[in-house]
Write a protein that holds these residues in place. Structure first.
Motif, PDB file in Angstrom:
ATOM      1  N   LYS A  22     -28.350  -1.193  17.275  1.00  0.00           N
ATOM      2  CA  LYS A  22     -27.398  -0.317  16.588  1.00  0.00           C
ATOM      3  C   LYS A  22     -26.161  -1.113  16.176  1.00  0.00           C
ATOM      4  CE  LYS A  22     -28.287   3.872  19.292  1.00  0.00           C
ATOM      5  NZ  LYS A  22     -27.616   4.857  20.166  1.00  0.00           N
ATOM      6  N   LEU A  23     -25.628  -1.864  17.119  1.00  0.00           N
ATOM      7  CA  LEU A  23     -24.403  -2.627  16.874  1.00  0.00           C
ATOM      8  C   LEU A  23     -24.597  -3.625  15.741  1.00  0.00           C
ATOM      9  CD1 LEU A  23     -21.503  -3.258  17.689  1.00  0.00           C
ATOM     10  CD2 LEU A  23     -22.402  -4.818  19.422  1.00  0.00           C
ATOM     11  N   PRO A  40     -33.511   6.507  20.548  1.00  0.00           N
ATOM     12  CA  PRO A  40     -34.211   5.551  21.405  1.00  0.00           C
ATOM     13  C   PRO A  40     -33.911   4.100  21.032  1.00  0.00           C
ATOM     14  CG  PRO A  40     -35.707   6.366  19.742  1.00  0.00           C
ATOM     15  CD  PRO A  40     -34.398   7.088  19.555  1.00  0.00           C
ATOM     16  N   ILE A  41     -33.105   3.885  20.003  1.00  0.00           N
ATOM     17  CA  ILE A  41     -32.786   2.541  19.525  1.00  0.00           C
ATOM     18  C   ILE A  41     -31.819   1.866  20.499  1.00  0.00           C
ATOM     19  CG2 ILE A  41     -31.865   1.198  17.598  1.00  0.00           C
ATOM     20  CD1 ILE A  41     -34.419   2.757  16.915  1.00  0.00           C
ATOM     21  N   GLY A  95     -36.605   2.489  11.425  1.00  0.00           N
ATOM     22  CA  GLY A  95     -37.445   3.677  11.505  1.00  0.00           C
ATOM     23  C   GLY A  95     -36.688   4.947  11.847  1.00  0.00           C
ATOM     24  N   VAL A  96     -35.440   5.028  11.372  1.00  0.00           N
ATOM     25  CA  VAL A  96     -34.629   6.228  11.594  1.00  0.00           C
ATOM     26  C   VAL A  96     -34.148   6.736  10.243  1.00  0.00           C
ATOM     27  CG1 VAL A  96     -33.888   5.513  13.903  1.00  0.00           C
ATOM     28  CG2 VAL A  96     -32.482   4.918  11.932  1.00  0.00           C
ATOM     29  N   HIS A  97     -33.555   7.928  10.231  1.00  0.00           N
ATOM     30  CA  HIS A  97     -33.013   8.493   8.997  1.00  0.00           C
ATOM     31  C   HIS A  97     -31.706   7.781   8.650  1.00  0.00           C
ATOM     32  CE1 HIS A  97     -31.410  11.487   6.188  1.00  0.00           C
ATOM     33  NE2 HIS A  97     -32.680  11.875   6.041  1.00  0.00           N
ATOM     34  N   LYS A  98     -31.429   7.672   7.345  1.00  0.00           N
ATOM     35  CA  LYS A  98     -30.197   6.977   6.926  1.00  0.00           C
ATOM     36  C   LYS A  98     -28.945   7.672   7.452  1.00  0.00           C
ATOM     37  CE  LYS A  98     -29.868   9.217   2.436  1.00  0.00           C
ATOM     38  NZ  LYS A  98     -29.800   9.043   1.001  1.00  0.00           N
TER      39      LYS A  98
END
Length: 97
Positions: free
Chosen positions: A12-13, A6-7, A34-37
């Motif tokens: 992301k970039l 959902p990012i 707030g996401v996994h590495k």
């Protein structure tokens, strides 16, 4: 199968670019977003493979022709998969004490 992120693309970039410039690392960026590495590491891999386009959300799932699907089924049923060919041709080495 991967769940779609959902990012936003821009976030992301920016995270990927900071990691590649060694201004940050996947673990830090993951905590910030707030996401996994591993998700950030996957974004980096996609960016390195496909550039900015690799970070954009895909428009749908890839479709395969009926002929290709039938061919794959026939290969599996006949035992003609890459794994089966490898297994039949591999010589296992046993260490003797």
């Amino acid at each position: 199968m991967f769940k779609r992120s959902p990012i936003l693309y821009e976030l992301k970039l920016n995270a990927v670019r900071r990691c590649l410039r060694y201004e940050s690392n996947p673990n830090h960026e993951a905590k910030q977003l707030g996401v996994h590495k591993n998700t950030v590491s996957e974004w980096i891999r996609k960016y390195q493979a496909d550039g900015e386009e690799g970070l954009r959300a895909s428009k749908g799932w890839k479709s395969y022709s009926k002929e290709l699907k039938l061919s794959a089924i026939q290969d599996v049923l006949s035992g003609n998969t890459p794994y089966e060919r490898w297994r039949k041709n591999t010589i296992f080495r046993v260490k003797v004490c």
